[in-house]
Design an enzyme around this catalytic site. Structure first.
Site, PDB file in Angstrom:
ATOM      1  N   ARG A  42       0.886  -0.918  -0.104  1.00  0.00           N
ATOM      2  CA  ARG A  42       0.010  -0.285  -0.341  1.00  0.00           C
ATOM      3  C   ARG A  42       0.887   1.317   0.214  1.00  0.00           C
ATOM      4  O   ARG A  42       0.531   2.139  -0.914  1.00  0.00           O
ATOM      5  CB  ARG A  42      -0.885   0.447   1.022  1.00  0.00           C
ATOM      6  CG  ARG A  42      -2.655  -1.484   1.399  1.00  0.00           C
ATOM      7  CD  ARG A  42      -3.017  -0.890   2.539  1.00  0.00           C
ATOM      8  NE  ARG A  42      -3.727  -2.361   2.397  1.00  0.00           N
ATOM      9  CZ  ARG A  42      -3.814  -3.104   3.963  1.00  0.00           C
ATOM     10  NH1 ARG A  42      -3.410  -2.669   4.509  1.00  0.00           N
ATOM     11  NH2 ARG A  42      -4.687  -3.700   3.753  1.00  0.00           N
ATOM     12  N   ASP A 101      -6.745  -7.238  -5.840  1.00  0.00           N
ATOM     13  CA  ASP A 101      -6.137  -8.320  -4.129  1.00  0.00           C
ATOM     14  C   ASP A 101      -7.626  -9.197  -4.214  1.00  0.00           C
ATOM     15  O   ASP A 101      -7.818  -9.016  -3.547  1.00  0.00           O
ATOM     16  CB  ASP A 101      -5.611  -6.928  -3.658  1.00  0.00           C
ATOM     17  CG  ASP A 101      -4.986  -7.852  -2.536  1.00  0.00           C
ATOM     18  OD1 ASP A 101      -4.983  -9.189  -2.601  1.00  0.00           O
ATOM     19  OD2 ASP A 101      -5.504  -6.632  -1.013  1.00  0.00           O
ATOM     20  N   CYS A 149      -2.698 -14.333  -3.599  1.00  0.00           N
ATOM     21  CA  CYS A 149      -2.351 -15.132  -2.071  1.00  0.00           C
ATOM     22  C   CYS A 149      -3.096 -16.055  -1.896  1.00  0.00           C
ATOM     23  O   CYS A 149      -3.574 -16.701  -0.675  1.00  0.00           O
ATOM     24  CB  CYS A 149      -3.029 -13.993  -1.132  1.00  0.00           C
ATOM     25  SG  CYS A 149      -5.548 -13.830  -0.759  1.00  0.00           S
ATOM     26  N   PHE A 164     -11.421  -5.033  -5.634  1.00  0.00           N
ATOM     27  CA  PHE A 164     -11.571  -6.135  -4.255  1.00  0.00           C
ATOM     28  C   PHE A 164     -11.255  -5.613  -2.832  1.00  0.00           C
ATOM     29  O   PHE A 164      -9.920  -5.884  -2.238  1.00  0.00           O
ATOM     30  CB  PHE A 164     -11.045  -7.366  -4.626  1.00  0.00           C
ATOM     31  CG  PHE A 164     -11.136  -8.128  -5.698  1.00  0.00           C
ATOM     32  CD1 PHE A 164     -11.478  -9.095  -5.631  1.00  0.00           C
ATOM     33  CD2 PHE A 164     -10.459  -8.325  -6.869  1.00  0.00           C
ATOM     34  CE1 PHE A 164     -12.039  -9.677  -6.963  1.00  0.00           C
ATOM     35  CE2 PHE A 164     -10.222  -8.235  -7.937  1.00  0.00           C
ATOM     36  CZ  PHE A 164     -11.804  -9.636  -7.719  1.00  0.00           C
ATOM     37  N   ASP A 207     -16.551  -3.987  -3.991  1.00  0.00           N
ATOM     38  CA  ASP A 207     -15.894  -5.087  -3.472  1.00  0.00           C
ATOM     39  C   ASP A 207     -17.936  -5.750  -3.327  1.00  0.00           C
ATOM     40  O   ASP A 207     -18.635  -5.040  -3.678  1.00  0.00           O
ATOM     41  CB  ASP A 207     -15.327  -4.808  -1.639  1.00  0.00           C
ATOM     42  CG  ASP A 207     -15.365  -6.553  -1.583  1.00  0.00           C
ATOM     43  OD1 ASP A 207     -14.223  -6.173  -1.059  1.00  0.00           O
ATOM     44  OD2 ASP A 207     -15.797  -7.170  -1.507  1.00  0.00           O
TER      45      ASP A 207
HETATM   46  N1  SAH Z   1      -7.744  -5.617  -1.072  1.00  0.00           N
HETATM   47  C1  SAH Z   1      -7.912  -6.236   0.576  1.00  0.00           C
HETATM   48  C2  SAH Z   1      -8.196  -7.349   0.406  1.00  0.00           C
HETATM   49  C3  SAH Z   1      -8.424  -8.406  -0.457  1.00  0.00           C
HETATM   50  S1  SAH Z   1      -9.971  -9.221   0.788  1.00  0.00           S
HETATM   51  C4  SAH Z   1      -7.298  -5.092   1.589  1.00  0.00           C
HETATM   52  O1  SAH Z   1      -6.499  -3.713   0.723  1.00  0.00           O
HETATM   53  O2  SAH Z   1      -7.821  -5.596   2.716  1.00  0.00           O
HETATM   54  C5  SAH Z   1     -10.555 -10.148  -0.994  1.00  0.00           C
HETATM   55  C6  SAH Z   1     -12.347  -9.435  -1.242  1.00  0.00           C
HETATM   56  O3  SAH Z   1     -12.725  -9.548  -2.225  1.00  0.00           O
HETATM   57  C7  SAH Z   1     -13.013  -9.290  -0.122  1.00  0.00           C
HETATM   58  O4  SAH Z   1     -13.445  -8.217   0.365  1.00  0.00           O
HETATM   59  C8  SAH Z   1     -14.082 -10.463  -1.424  1.00  0.00           C
HETATM   60  O5  SAH Z   1     -15.624  -9.794  -0.593  1.00  0.00           O
HETATM   61  C9  SAH Z   1     -14.155  -9.437  -1.993  1.00  0.00           C
HETATM   62  N2  SAH Z   1     -14.085 -10.384  -3.366  1.00  0.00           N
HETATM   63  C10 SAH Z   1     -15.027 -11.724  -3.379  1.00  0.00           C
HETATM   64  N3  SAH Z   1     -15.132 -12.332  -4.314  1.00  0.00           N
HETATM   65  C11 SAH Z   1     -15.571 -10.765  -5.381  1.00  0.00           C
HETATM   66  C12 SAH Z   1     -16.158 -10.495  -5.980  1.00  0.00           C
HETATM   67  N4  SAH Z   1     -16.164 -11.311  -7.588  1.00  0.00           N
HETATM   68  N5  SAH Z   1     -16.472  -8.881  -6.872  1.00  0.00           N
HETATM   69  C13 SAH Z   1     -15.999  -8.565  -6.441  1.00  0.00           C
HETATM   70  N6  SAH Z   1     -15.142  -8.822  -4.861  1.00  0.00           N
HETATM   71  C14 SAH Z   1     -15.452  -9.300  -4.331  1.00  0.00           C
END
Ligand code: SAH
Length: 409
Positions: A227, A313, A353, A243, A265
């Protein structure tokens, strides 16, 4: 100590002698009758040499090793010692004073540190397989991934507050991490102390942590360094944070001087967390908008060149090896869409991840995505997890976070 003894087949001690921390069930010649999930066991070679002690579990990983060559009592003192080692490492990473919070003026919330959110224990990377501990200011959140750590939770909690790290509350969160076949009674509860504050800081930016209902321990501390890197690239850019979960990348981009930041998200809860965190740092700032939508659909509907900095992500596409092929296809599809639509001169931060996906496999998936679009793409940075998520060199499986920063012409 007299722990039940598990005897290995010939030669099966070799990887353990190189400190690999797992005993696979196929390596066991003899296990005593009546041992149960979570029991502490002594592991010996076929010729009865003690290899070490560990937690027993039913499944393909039968023992997670806690000591090598030593026969000790694995009680609170053992955890105290291991946690002390873990803390010492974090002090080397962050500098001593960054891990302490001043409590002289709790009513004014005066903090002297910029990083109050860190991972204190990263499983095998801290010689404590099955255990994760994240710290958010005065609160430590424990996750047990093995029955053994589940049973040891009170000893761990006690050892945590005994540390010189100003931890006063310990929350235990195992509902989603314990193997469900173990038929344990997972609990989400405070083991010591109680709720004090849900606000912590990372690199001087504030955020709420929802350890009660949030994913993992409530915040993804593993993206801290990435970040900070994104912040450096954000000036005047139009940023799309896909995400976003709690919006970590979004508020860094805003501090970095982004022109606009859109967070996406699929979870409405994540979107409200993102909005709350942006509000905490940049109240009323009109540059930010958040959308509760599916990432694939969202990317399909944006125009070419609408964004010139995109973050991808996603959650782990492959939780297990069996899902690997589909996961790689998923990464390729997702990255192809972003590369296709990003503005010329755009920067793409893309991550995986999934532990089951190697660095090479991920890079190949992104390469295929780039090739599919026909655009010129260069790699600027190769990213990984931060130092408070150390990788035990004898357990390369612990390296799970992979990222690439791409320059797309
Ligand atoms: N980038 C974030 C962590 C991501 S965790 C950070 O820095 O904290 C992954 C996220 O993807 C979750 O919040 C989940 O709700 C979301 N997610 C899962 N499938 C998804 C989809 N098809 N479209 C959008 N978001 C999604």
């Amino acid at each position: 100590m007299t722990y039940p003894i598990i005897t290995l087949k010939p030669h099966k001690e070799e990887s353990l002698e190189r400190f690999h921390p797992w005993v696979f069930s196929g390596a066991i010649a003899k296990a005593p009758e009546g041992i149960e999930e979570g029991d502490i066991v002594a592991v010996e070679s076929h010729d009865h040499r003690l290899i070490g002690l560990g937690h027993y579990q039913i499944g393909s990983i039968a023992v997670r090793m806690l000591t090598f060559g030593e026969d000790a009592e694995l009680g609170t003192d053992f955890y105290r010692q291991r946690l002390q080692q873990a803390l010492r490492l974090r002090q080397s990473i962050f500098g001593n004073d960054k891990l302490q919070i001043t409590n002289d003026k709790p009513e004014t919330d005066q903090r002297k540190t910029e990083n109050e959110a860190y991972r204190l224990v990263h499983g095998e990377g801290d010689f404590l397989p099955g255990l994760v501990v994240d710290v958010y200011g005065p609160t430590a959140v424990i996750q047990a991934h093995s029955p053994g750590m589940h049973f040891a939770r009170m000893q761990i909690a006690q050892a945590l507050v005994d540390l010189d790290a100003d931890i006063r509350n310990v929350y235990y969160k195992s509902e989603t991490t314990l193997p469900y076949k173990a038929h344990l009674d997972p609990v989400n509860a405070y083991l010591i102390g109680k709720y004090e504050t849900d606000i912590a800081q990372e690199n001087g930016l504030k955020f709420h942590v929802d350890w009660l209902k949030g994913q993992k321990t409530g915040f993804f501390v593993d993206q801290r360094d990435n970040r900070a890197l994104l912040e450096r690239y954000s000036k005047d850019r139009k940023v799309l944070n896909m995400f976003c979960y709690t919006g970590g990348f979004s508020f860094y981009a805003m501090r970095g001087g982004a022109q606009l930041v859109h967070s996406v998200d699929s979870s409405a809860k994540a979107i409200s967390l993102t909005n709350a965190n942006v509000e905490l740092n940049f109240p009323g700032d009109p540059r930010h908008k958040a959308y509760a939508e599916d990432a694939f659909k969202f990317l399909d509907n944006i125009g070419k060149g609408e964004y010139d900095l995109i973050v991808l992500d996603p959650p782990a596409f492959a939780k297990h090896r069996t899902a690997l092929k589909n996961a790689l296809r998923g990464y390729q599809r997702l990255n192809a869409r972003a590369i296709e639509r990003i503005a010329p001169g755009g920067i793409l931060f893309t991550f995986s991840c999934s532990q089951a996906v190697s660095k090479e496999q991920f890079r190949l998936a992104v390469f295929s995505a780039a090739a599919q679009t026909g655009r010129r793409v260069r790699i600027l940075h190769q990213l990984t997890q931060p130092a408070d998520h150390p990788v035990n060199i004898y357990h390369p499986e612990g390296e799970y976070l992979k990222g690439l920063v791409l320059y797309v012409e």
